[in-house]
Design an enzyme around this catalytic site. Structure first.
Site, PDB file in Angstrom:
ATOM      1  N   SER A  97       3.149  -4.973  17.995  1.00  0.00           N
ATOM      2  CA  SER A  97       3.738  -6.257  17.595  1.00  0.00           C
ATOM      3  C   SER A  97       4.927  -6.648  18.462  1.00  0.00           C
ATOM      4  CB  SER A  97       4.185  -6.211  16.128  1.00  0.00           C
ATOM      5  OG  SER A  97       3.083  -6.038  15.271  1.00  0.00           O
ATOM      6  N   PRO A 111       7.944 -10.186  18.971  1.00  0.00           N
ATOM      7  CA  PRO A 111       8.528 -11.309  18.237  1.00  0.00           C
ATOM      8  C   PRO A 111       7.597 -12.514  18.115  1.00  0.00           C
ATOM      9  CG  PRO A 111      10.167 -10.338  19.655  1.00  0.00           C
ATOM     10  CD  PRO A 111       8.873  -9.639  19.976  1.00  0.00           C
ATOM     11  N   GLY A 160       2.215 -11.276  16.437  1.00  0.00           N
ATOM     12  CA  GLY A 160       1.996 -10.426  15.274  1.00  0.00           C
ATOM     13  C   GLY A 160       0.515 -10.362  14.946  1.00  0.00           C
ATOM     14  N   ARG A 179       9.083   3.145 -25.911  1.00  0.00           N
ATOM     15  CA  ARG A 179       9.836   1.954 -26.272  1.00  0.00           C
ATOM     16  C   ARG A 179       9.342   1.392 -27.601  1.00  0.00           C
ATOM     17  NH1 ARG A 179      14.410  -1.121 -26.296  1.00  0.00           N
ATOM     18  NH2 ARG A 179      14.005  -3.338 -25.880  1.00  0.00           N
ATOM     19  N   GLN A 183       6.897  -6.195 -16.103  1.00  0.00           N
ATOM     20  CA  GLN A 183       6.759  -6.967 -17.341  1.00  0.00           C
ATOM     21  C   GLN A 183       6.751  -6.050 -18.564  1.00  0.00           C
ATOM     22  OE1 GLN A 183       6.916 -10.086 -16.742  1.00  0.00           O
ATOM     23  NE2 GLN A 183       6.721 -10.948 -18.791  1.00  0.00           N
ATOM     24  N   GLY A 206      13.392  -6.347 -19.551  1.00  0.00           N
ATOM     25  CA  GLY A 206      14.641  -6.479 -18.803  1.00  0.00           C
ATOM     26  C   GLY A 206      14.984  -5.227 -18.025  1.00  0.00           C
ATOM     27  N   GLU A 244      -0.372  -3.769   9.263  1.00  0.00           N
ATOM     28  CA  GLU A 244      -1.708  -3.369   9.721  1.00  0.00           C
ATOM     29  C   GLU A 244      -2.766  -4.399   9.355  1.00  0.00           C
ATOM     30  OE1 GLU A 244      -2.905   0.678   9.913  1.00  0.00           O
ATOM     31  OE2 GLU A 244      -0.894   1.411   9.439  1.00  0.00           O
ATOM     32  N   THR A 265      -2.526  -8.668   7.781  1.00  0.00           N
ATOM     33  CA  THR A 265      -2.204  -9.374   6.543  1.00  0.00           C
ATOM     34  C   THR A 265      -3.445  -9.598   5.695  1.00  0.00           C
ATOM     35  OG1 THR A 265      -2.571 -11.559   7.523  1.00  0.00           O
ATOM     36  CG2 THR A 265      -0.349 -10.611   7.742  1.00  0.00           C
ATOM     37  N   GLU A 285      -4.562 -12.362   4.817  1.00  0.00           N
ATOM     38  CA  GLU A 285      -5.297 -13.467   5.434  1.00  0.00           C
ATOM     39  C   GLU A 285      -6.195 -12.978   6.568  1.00  0.00           C
ATOM     40  OE1 GLU A 285      -2.324 -14.653   2.905  1.00  0.00           O
ATOM     41  OE2 GLU A 285      -1.968 -13.496   4.744  1.00  0.00           O
TER      42      GLU A 285
END
Length: 377
Positions: A124, A126, A129, A266, A334, A338, A361, A363, A365
């Site tokens: 990679s 700049p 990518g 909990r 979730q 909190g 390695e 994306t 996409e």
């Protein structure tokens, strides 16, 4: 379970090491954002750090399924350590094993186990990518030496590496035709590793930019054929994606285990929150995603070991497992409510660590493009 007895033995051994030593240190290394020296030392001393290194060079010489299973187990304890582990094996050792000459193997592979080395993959840049064919780092042949000039970005293990696999443009042919691969020892003059990047997750894995200024290496350090570097890089990444999928499953498994434990402990409305259908449905979805992701990466790994085509299956495994890791760690927070937003619980780290698996390695996409291309052939 598709693992044979030998693979189960290795899995159980690494699981014990992770549970006893690696996992308890993960939070500390994440907060300090420093290289996990003790974790890597333990992996090195047990031999697990060099899973893909052939036995004659001091490694385990593991098959792909064993290697991927080990990556999952390490990621369950510390995703950053798993990144270092996979970067060393998939991107440092494997290129030399896959494409190196016998002379190169004899010269460079002992630099790993025998000299406590690590490998790094310098592709990679700049402005290059997801489109590595546009990289601009140059390699010029001058007499008996290649002279490399340029810069690289997002390099895992850059600061700690012993050997770099560097991709550079070695001729004026357009696109991928002009790109070659080179083996560059880290102590070669002219290499500068920049300060570590500040990251969202996998903070103990050092990621840095690098520059190469008149870096001279022997012409014998050309890896594979000149002009075939990008094809080699994509082949290396295709296989490496199986390890990333396994890493994602490991992160998700850790979040799932912590969520079950928390849901049982909990109490709200005078009963454990595990009794509530809303929590049960989240647990069910998490379990389903994890099992499916594990099955996908195991299938891809087995295809590699059988010498069959695996490009589509590796991309499917990485796409599904990485997006599932984000899904599972989101649900884990979730369930913790909190508390999940606080560093008191480790699920917030899992959530941050999971995100990178959809990016490096290849994306999500790019994975969809690979899957579609293979399906439409």
């Amino acid at each position: 379970m598709i693992l044979n007895e030998d693979q189960k033995m290795i899995r159980d051994s690494i699981r014990e090491l992770v549970t006893d030593k690696i996992k308890p240190r993960a939070k500390m290394y994440d907060e300090k954002e420093v290289f996990p020296e003790e974790n890597i030392k333990d992996l090195r001393e047990t031999g697990f750090l060099y899973m893909t290194l052939p036995e004659e060079y001091g490694g385990i010489g593991a098959d792909m399924l064993t290697y991927a299973t080990t990556c999952e187990e390490i990621a369950r304890g510390c995703a950053a350590t798993a990144t270092i582990f996979a970067g060393n094996n998939s991107l440092g050792i494997s290129p030399i094993v896959m494409f190196g000459t016998e002379e190169q193997k004899e010269k460079f592979l002992p630099m790993f186990a025998e000299k406590d080395g690590l490998g790094a993959f310098c592709l990679s840049e700049p402005h290059a990518g997801s489109d590595p064919a546009s990289l601009s780092t140059r390699a010029k042949l001058e007499g008996d030496e290649w002279v490399i000039n340029g810069s690289k970005f997002y390099i895992t293990n850059a600061k700690e590496a012993t050997v770099f696999i560097v991709f550079a443009r070695s001729n004026d042919q357009p696109g991928h035709k002009g790109i070659s691969a080179f083996i560059v020892p880290a102590d070669t003059p002219g290499i500068t590793v920049m300060p570590p990047e500040k990251k969202l997750g996998i903070k103990a894995s050092v990621t840095s930019a690098m520059t190469f200024e008149d870096v001279r290496i022997p012409k014998e350090n050309l890896l594979g054929e000149e002009g075939k570097g990008l094809r080699m890089a994509l082949s290396i990444l295709d296989k490496g994606r199986i390890a990333v999928a396994a890493q994602a499953v490991g992160i998700a498994q850790a979040a799932y285990e912590d969520s079950i434990k928390y849901a049982k402990e909990r109490s709200q409305f005078n009963q454990p929150i595990a009794n509530f259908q809303a929590i049960q449905f989240m647990i069910a979805d998490m379990a389903t995603r994890i099992e499916a992701g594990r099955g996908l990466y195991q299938k891809a790994a087995m295809l590699v070991d059988q010498g069959k085509k695996y490009v589509k299956e590796a991309a499917i495994a990485k796409l599904f497992a990485s997006e599932s890791a984000t899904f599972v760690t989101h649900r884990a927070i979730q369930i913790h409510g909190g508390g999940g937003f606080l560093k008191d619980f480790e699920v917030e780290r899992y959530y941050r660590d999971a995100r990178i698996t959809e990016i490096y390695e290849g994306t999500s996409e790019i994975m969809r493009l690979v899957i579609a291309r293979e399906a439409l052939k």
